[in-house]
Design a protein around this motif. Structure first.
Motif, PDB file in Angstrom:
ATOM      1  N   MET A 151       0.846  -1.196   0.000  1.00 35.26           N
ATOM      2  CA  MET A 151       0.000   0.000   0.000  1.00 35.26           C
ATOM      3  C   MET A 151       0.884   1.250   0.000  1.00 35.26           C
ATOM      4  N   CYS A 152       0.304   2.359  -0.419  1.00 38.00           N
ATOM      5  CA  CYS A 152       1.054   3.622  -0.350  1.00 38.00           C
ATOM      6  C   CYS A 152       0.086   4.772  -0.079  1.00 38.00           C
ATOM      7  N   THR A 153       0.647   5.890   0.368  1.00 40.47           N
ATOM      8  CA  THR A 153      -0.138   7.108   0.552  1.00 40.47           C
ATOM      9  C   THR A 153       0.352   8.117  -0.468  1.00 40.47           C
ATOM     10  N   VAL A 154      -0.595   8.719  -1.167  1.00 39.36           N
ATOM     11  CA  VAL A 154      -0.269   9.660  -2.246  1.00 39.36           C
ATOM     12  C   VAL A 154      -0.834  11.029  -1.898  1.00 39.36           C
ATOM     13  N   GLU A 155       0.035  12.051  -2.012  1.00 36.84           N
ATOM     14  CA  GLU A 155      -0.470  13.420  -1.859  1.00 36.84           C
ATOM     15  C   GLU A 155      -0.855  13.933  -3.229  1.00 36.84           C
ATOM     16  N   LEU A 156      -2.141  14.286  -3.366  1.00 39.57           N
ATOM     17  CA  LEU A 156      -2.630  14.786  -4.647  1.00 39.57           C
ATOM     18  C   LEU A 156      -1.992  16.135  -4.963  1.00 39.57           C
ATOM     19  N   ASN A 157      -1.848  16.415  -6.253  1.00 41.56           N
ATOM     20  CA  ASN A 157      -1.288  17.701  -6.681  1.00 41.56           C
ATOM     21  C   ASN A 157      -2.086  18.859  -6.084  1.00 41.56           C
ATOM     22  N   ASP A 158      -1.405  19.979  -5.880  1.00 39.14           N
ATOM     23  CA  ASP A 158      -2.023  21.203  -5.340  1.00 39.14           C
ATOM     24  C   ASP A 158      -2.625  20.997  -3.944  1.00 39.14           C
ATOM     25  N   ASN A 159      -1.992  20.098  -3.173  1.00 37.75           N
ATOM     26  CA  ASN A 159      -2.412  19.864  -1.780  1.00 37.75           C
ATOM     27  C   ASN A 159      -3.902  19.557  -1.642  1.00 37.75           C
ATOM     28  N   ARG A 160      -4.401  18.734  -2.516  1.00 36.17           N
ATOM     29  CA  ARG A 160      -5.840  18.438  -2.488  1.00 36.17           C
ATOM     30  C   ARG A 160      -6.183  17.246  -1.597  1.00 36.17           C
ATOM     31  N   GLY A 161      -5.200  16.797  -0.831  1.00 36.24           N
ATOM     32  CA  GLY A 161      -5.502  15.727   0.122  1.00 36.24           C
ATOM     33  C   GLY A 161      -4.651  14.493  -0.095  1.00 36.24           C
ATOM     34  N   LEU A 162      -4.813  13.540   0.810  1.00 36.79           N
ATOM     35  CA  LEU A 162      -4.054  12.286   0.769  1.00 36.79           C
ATOM     36  C   LEU A 162      -4.971  11.139   0.368  1.00 36.79           C
ATOM     37  N   VAL A 163      -4.457  10.265  -0.495  1.00 42.65           N
ATOM     38  CA  VAL A 163      -5.204   9.080  -0.920  1.00 42.65           C
ATOM     39  C   VAL A 163      -4.396   7.841  -0.567  1.00 42.65           C
ATOM     40  N   LYS A 164      -5.044   6.867   0.059  1.00 41.73           N
ATOM     41  CA  LYS A 164      -4.411   5.570   0.295  1.00 41.73           C
ATOM     42  C   LYS A 164      -4.721   4.684  -0.906  1.00 41.73           C
ATOM     43  N   ALA A 165      -3.696   4.001  -1.408  1.00 44.15           N
ATOM     44  CA  ALA A 165      -3.865   3.243  -2.655  1.00 44.15           C
ATOM     45  C   ALA A 165      -2.998   1.992  -2.668  1.00 44.15           C
ATOM     46  N   TRP A 195     -14.113   5.797  -1.263  1.00 44.47           N
ATOM     47  CA  TRP A 195     -13.735   4.549  -1.935  1.00 44.47           C
ATOM     48  C   TRP A 195     -12.672   3.823  -1.127  1.00 44.47           C
ATOM     49  N   ASN A 196     -12.567   2.550  -1.377  1.00 47.39           N
ATOM     50  CA  ASN A 196     -11.650   1.683  -0.655  1.00 47.39           C
ATOM     51  C   ASN A 196     -10.247   1.779  -1.248  1.00 47.39           C
ATOM     52  N   SER A 197      -9.241   1.747  -0.402  1.00 46.03           N
ATOM     53  CA  SER A 197      -7.857   1.841  -0.904  1.00 46.03           C
ATOM     54  C   SER A 197      -7.511   0.682  -1.838  1.00 46.03           C
ATOM     55  N   ASN A 198      -8.178  -0.481  -1.671  1.00 43.23           N
ATOM     56  CA  ASN A 198      -7.908  -1.623  -2.561  1.00 43.23           C
ATOM     57  C   ASN A 198      -8.471  -1.420  -3.963  1.00 43.23           C
ATOM     58  N   ASP A 199      -9.314  -0.396  -4.142  1.00 43.47           N
ATOM     59  CA  ASP A 199      -9.910  -0.139  -5.450  1.00 43.47           C
ATOM     60  C   ASP A 199      -9.192   0.972  -6.217  1.00 43.47           C
ATOM     61  N   VAL A 200      -8.133   1.520  -5.642  1.00 41.18           N
ATOM     62  CA  VAL A 200      -7.395   2.584  -6.347  1.00 41.18           C
ATOM     63  C   VAL A 200      -5.934   2.124  -6.506  1.00 41.18           C
TER      64      VAL A 200
END
Length: 361
Positions: A256-270, A351-356
């Motif tokens: 798994m990883c954590t991604v910071e979206l461009n322009d500081n739009r939040g963190l996504v677990k993927a 959404w679930n992190s397993n789906d991204v």
């Protein structure tokens, strides 16, 4: 070459028309006996050239193609025992349906009584048993395509190649023919190599799909794996509808990883698919039907999105939102009669992190 390696084998195939640029590059592809394999890709991706090399209308620049363990690059097309179905039917207009089907048998010096029997069997197979005395011009497009299919099968070839065979048909007829070809394949178990740029056609019909881009197979998988687990961002975008979000890897934890979206739009677990290290740029891929409207404690990604457009499609509603910096963010909502939102509404999305999937760019 042993038979366990495949019935059709492309071994290190290159193809160049000008001696400089390669339209097919280092192609290694094994197709099992009885398999239905589709070569899928945009125009100019190398899929049709690959099919034409297998048919014998083009010659590889490098490498060798094997059919049933035998190298075939030096064998002329008519000696390869391969049936072909083209988009434009390629029927002889001055011959009846029966005569069109008899032709490949007569060329092979098959006795008259056997010709008659085989022609009738092939016509029955495509449900045109009583159409033998008609001419192609007296048939609809769908019927002509069935005759072309019957002609490709009538001499019981080792292999059938189909090049965009349904491209000229209207949508409903095309879908019907997809099922018919699939059922015929299931029934007689012949090996089929099929070329299309239509992803839903490929998903409907194939045992496996080879996705081509720029002369290279990007991924070769079963339809469900290709859709659920694309290995790179090209495949994710090309197969089915797909939301993409761009960002940077902030943290890696196992798969798994954590991604910071461009322009500081939040963190996504993927899911970490083919990104290597913290600081890497990534493109996240998530299917529209995996996004849930409403905040959910069971989902580990929660965001807001503003509805820009709603399209009613009968069995589902397609919502286009501005979410996570993407104003083409699509959510597919099953039409259960309870969707009461309108354009301009701001929704909670989860959404679930397993789906991204975090893919390299």
């Amino acid at each position: 070459m042993s038979n366990s390696e495949g019935f059709v084998i492309f071994d290190k195939i290159d193809k160049s028309y000008d001696g400089e640029s390669l339209v097919v590059r280092n192609l290694n592809l094994n197709i099992s006996k009885g398999e239905f394999v589709t070569m899928l890709g945009p125009s100019g991706s190398g899929k049709t050239t690959t099919l034409m090399m297998l048919a014998g209308f083009e010659t590889p620049t490098n490498g060798e193609i094997f059919l049933d363990n035998n190298p075939i690059s030096k064998i002329p097309p008519y000696e390869r025992e391969i049936g072909m179905v083209f988009q434009n039917y390629a029927l002889f207009p001055h011959m009846t349906v029966q005569e069109n089907l008899s032709f490949p048998l007569e060329v092979r010096k098959i006795s008259k009584s056997e010709v008659k029997e085989k022609v009738q069997k092939a016509l029955d197979m495509v449900e045109l048993g009583s159409f033998g005395t008609r001419f192609p011009a007296q048939l609809s497009g769908g019927q002509q395509q069935r005759v072309a299919l019957a002609r490709a099968l009538v001499f019981e070839p080792r292999l059938v190649l189909m090049d965009e065979p349904l491209g000229a048909l209207d949508k409903n007829l095309r879908e019907q023919m997809q099922y018919e070809i699939k059922h015929i394949h299931d029934r007689i178990g012949i090996t089929v190599v099929y070329v299309t740029h239509d992803q839903s056609e490929a998903l409907t019909m194939s045992n496996r799909i080879a996705v081509f881009n720029d002369g290279v197979v990007q991924q070769l998988s079963t339809p469900d794996i290709l859709y659920e687990k694309p290995e790179n961002s090209f495949v994710a975008k090309f197969i089915g509808e797909n939301n993409t979000l761009n960002g940077t890897i902030k943290e890696i934890n196992g798969n798994m990883c954590t991604v910071e979206l461009n322009d500081n739009r939040g963190l996504v677990k993927a899911l970490k698919i083919n990104v290597d290290s913290v600081g890497d740029k990534t493109q996240l891929s998530i299917r529209p039907e995996r996004v849930v409207i409403g905040n959910s404690n069971s989902q580990d990604n929660n965001f807001e999105g503003k509805i820009l457009e709603l399209i009613y499609l009968g069995d589902h509603i397609r919502a286009r939102l501005d979410a996570c910096g993407n104003n083409e963010f699509i959510v597919k909502v099953p039409n259960e009669g309870s969707f009461k939102h309108k354009e301009g509404d701001v929704l909670n999305l989860s959404w679930n992190s397993n789906d991204v999937r975090a893919l390299d760019i």
